[in-house]
Motif scaffolding. Structure first.
Motif, PDB file in Angstrom:
ATOM      1  N   LEU A 106       0.802  -1.225   0.000  1.00  0.00           N
ATOM      2  CA  LEU A 106       0.000   0.000   0.000  1.00  0.00           C
ATOM      3  C   LEU A 106       0.834   1.275   0.000  1.00  0.00           C
ATOM      4  N   GLY A 107       2.077   1.155   0.386  1.00  0.00           N
ATOM      5  CA  GLY A 107       2.937   2.338   0.409  1.00  0.00           C
ATOM      6  C   GLY A 107       2.342   3.424   1.284  1.00  0.00           C
ATOM      7  N   PRO A 108       2.238   4.664   0.745  1.00  0.00           N
ATOM      8  CA  PRO A 108       1.734   5.775   1.552  1.00  0.00           C
ATOM      9  C   PRO A 108       0.265   5.625   1.962  1.00  0.00           C
ATOM     10  N   ASP A 109      -0.460   4.730   1.321  1.00  0.00           N
ATOM     11  CA  ASP A 109      -1.849   4.492   1.726  1.00  0.00           C
ATOM     12  C   ASP A 109      -1.948   3.653   3.009  1.00  0.00           C
ATOM     13  N   PHE A 110      -0.807   3.134   3.456  1.00  0.00           N
ATOM     14  CA  PHE A 110      -0.800   2.368   4.710  1.00  0.00           C
ATOM     15  C   PHE A 110      -0.559   3.356   5.854  1.00  0.00           C
ATOM     16  N   THR A 111      -1.615   4.076   6.158  1.00  0.00           N
ATOM     17  CA  THR A 111      -1.560   5.120   7.178  1.00  0.00           C
ATOM     18  C   THR A 111      -1.608   4.492   8.577  1.00  0.00           C
ATOM     19  N   PRO A 112      -1.295   5.257   9.601  1.00  0.00           N
ATOM     20  CA  PRO A 112      -1.440   4.724  10.960  1.00  0.00           C
ATOM     21  C   PRO A 112      -2.861   4.222  11.243  1.00  0.00           C
ATOM     22  N   ALA A 113      -3.864   4.928  10.742  1.00  0.00           N
ATOM     23  CA  ALA A 113      -5.253   4.481  10.961  1.00  0.00           C
ATOM     24  C   ALA A 113      -5.521   3.160  10.243  1.00  0.00           C
ATOM     25  N   THR A 114      -4.962   3.003   9.042  1.00  0.00           N
ATOM     26  CA  THR A 114      -5.130   1.752   8.301  1.00  0.00           C
ATOM     27  C   THR A 114      -4.423   0.614   9.029  1.00  0.00           C
ATOM     28  N   LYS A 115      -3.230   0.876   9.516  1.00  0.00           N
ATOM     29  CA  LYS A 115      -2.497  -0.143  10.281  1.00  0.00           C
ATOM     30  C   LYS A 115      -3.291  -0.553  11.517  1.00  0.00           C
ATOM     31  N   ASP A 116      -3.837   0.419  12.237  1.00  0.00           N
ATOM     32  CA  ASP A 116      -4.642   0.109  13.419  1.00  0.00           C
ATOM     33  C   ASP A 116      -5.876  -0.713  13.056  1.00  0.00           C
ATOM     34  N   ALA A 117      -6.493  -0.384  11.931  1.00  0.00           N
ATOM     35  CA  ALA A 117      -7.684  -1.120  11.495  1.00  0.00           C
ATOM     36  C   ALA A 117      -7.338  -2.566  11.153  1.00  0.00           C
ATOM     37  N   TRP A 118      -6.234  -2.766  10.446  1.00  0.00           N
ATOM     38  CA  TRP A 118      -5.803  -4.120  10.113  1.00  0.00           C
ATOM     39  C   TRP A 118      -5.409  -4.889  11.370  1.00  0.00           C
ATOM     40  N   THR A 119      -4.763  -4.202  12.293  1.00  0.00           N
ATOM     41  CA  THR A 119      -4.384  -4.855  13.546  1.00  0.00           C
ATOM     42  C   THR A 119      -5.626  -5.311  14.296  1.00  0.00           C
ATOM     43  N   ALA A 120      -6.630  -4.466  14.366  1.00  0.00           N
ATOM     44  CA  ALA A 120      -7.881  -4.834  15.043  1.00  0.00           C
ATOM     45  C   ALA A 120      -8.546  -6.021  14.350  1.00  0.00           C
ATOM     46  N   THR A 121      -8.543  -6.010  13.038  1.00  0.00           N
ATOM     47  CA  THR A 121      -9.126  -7.120  12.277  1.00  0.00           C
ATOM     48  C   THR A 121      -8.390  -8.417  12.566  1.00  0.00           C
ATOM     49  N   TYR A 122      -7.065  -8.353  12.483  1.00  0.00           N
ATOM     50  CA  TYR A 122      -6.275  -9.558  12.698  1.00  0.00           C
ATOM     51  C   TYR A 122      -6.460 -10.084  14.122  1.00  0.00           C
ATOM     52  N   VAL A 123      -6.401  -9.198  15.099  1.00  0.00           N
ATOM     53  CA  VAL A 123      -6.551  -9.622  16.498  1.00  0.00           C
ATOM     54  C   VAL A 123      -7.921 -10.269  16.703  1.00  0.00           C
ATOM     55  N   THR A 124      -8.944  -9.698  16.128  1.00  0.00           N
ATOM     56  CA  THR A 124     -10.291 -10.257  16.249  1.00  0.00           C
ATOM     57  C   THR A 124     -10.339 -11.682  15.697  1.00  0.00           C
ATOM     58  N   LEU A 125      -9.856 -11.869  14.482  1.00  0.00           N
ATOM     59  CA  LEU A 125      -9.918 -13.190  13.842  1.00  0.00           C
ATOM     60  C   LEU A 125      -8.959 -14.178  14.494  1.00  0.00           C
ATOM     61  N   ALA A 126      -7.756 -13.734  14.830  1.00  0.00           N
ATOM     62  CA  ALA A 126      -6.781 -14.629  15.454  1.00  0.00           C
ATOM     63  C   ALA A 126      -7.258 -15.082  16.833  1.00  0.00           C
ATOM     64  N   THR A 127      -7.924 -14.198  17.544  1.00  0.00           N
ATOM     65  CA  THR A 127      -8.443 -14.571  18.857  1.00  0.00           C
ATOM     66  C   THR A 127      -9.501 -15.669  18.727  1.00  0.00           C
ATOM     67  N   VAL A 128     -10.357 -15.555  17.740  1.00  0.00           N
ATOM     68  CA  VAL A 128     -11.364 -16.602  17.493  1.00  0.00           C
ATOM     69  C   VAL A 128     -10.662 -17.925  17.167  1.00  0.00           C
ATOM     70  N   MET A 129      -9.638 -17.868  16.329  1.00  0.00           N
ATOM     71  CA  MET A 129      -8.915 -19.084  15.947  1.00  0.00           C
ATOM     72  C   MET A 129      -8.216 -19.711  17.149  1.00  0.00           C
ATOM     73  N   LYS A 130      -7.531 -18.898  17.936  1.00  0.00           N
ATOM     74  CA  LYS A 130      -6.799 -19.412  19.091  1.00  0.00           C
ATOM     75  C   LYS A 130      -7.765 -19.975  20.139  1.00  0.00           C
ATOM     76  N   ASP A 131      -8.865 -19.282  20.383  1.00  0.00           N
ATOM     77  CA  ASP A 131      -9.851 -19.766  21.349  1.00  0.00           C
ATOM     78  C   ASP A 131     -10.408 -21.125  20.923  1.00  0.00           C
ATOM     79  N   ALA A 132     -10.682 -21.275  19.629  1.00  0.00           N
ATOM     80  CA  ALA A 132     -11.199 -22.563  19.131  1.00  0.00           C
ATOM     81  C   ALA A 132     -10.143 -23.655  19.279  1.00  0.00           C
TER      82      ALA A 132
END
Length: 138
Positions: A106-132
């Motif tokens: 993404l280059g310059p489109d990978f803003t801090p807000a975008t990084k935070d959004a992806w981090t939240a997405t990943y944490v949400t899905l990874a937590t479901v996977m790990k819990d299962a």
């Protein structure tokens, strides 16, 4: 995840989808660089695995407004990862490789807000996977 974060993830993934093959290659190269011990977990064609990865991410990203619909599949994926020897620490390495890949793609489109959004997405899905996975081990 907030509606704004979902929009950021979906809009940024739309920019990555046209370079999905390259993104997958970048991801796996970075993953194996960060943790060479995971390489043996991938027995098949890594290009094919990359295509599956990008498809899976696409399904998840497009389902963020209705996560309940994909939760069973995400849980099953977490349980299946046990068979490959995936541990909780591997999820952290995958997160680092994913965020790095998105930054490259993404280059310059990978803003801090975008990084935070992806981090939240990943944490949400990874937590479901790990819990299962933990429930399956119990």
């Amino acid at each position: 995840m907030t509606p704004e974060q979902i929009t950021l993830v979906q809009d940024s993934f739309a920019k990555v989808e046209p370079i999905a093959d390259t993104a997958a290659e970048l991801f796996y190269n970075r993953l194996f660089e960060l943790d060479p011990s995971v390489r043996p977990m991938f027995k098949g064609d890594i290009t094919e695995q990359g295509a599956k990865l990008m498809t899976m991410i696409g399904v998840a990203v497009h389902s963020l407004n209705n996560l309940e619909a994909i939760l069973p599949a995400v849980q099953n994926l977490g349980v299946r990862h046990l068979e490959y020897g995936v541990t909780d620490t591997h999820y952290d390495t995958v997160a680092a490789a994913l965020l790095w890949t998105l930054e490259q793609g993404l280059g310059p489109d990978f803003t801090p807000a975008t990084k935070d959004a992806w981090t939240a997405t990943y944490v949400t899905l990874a937590t479901v996977m790990k819990d299962a996975a933990h429930a399956a081990e119990a």
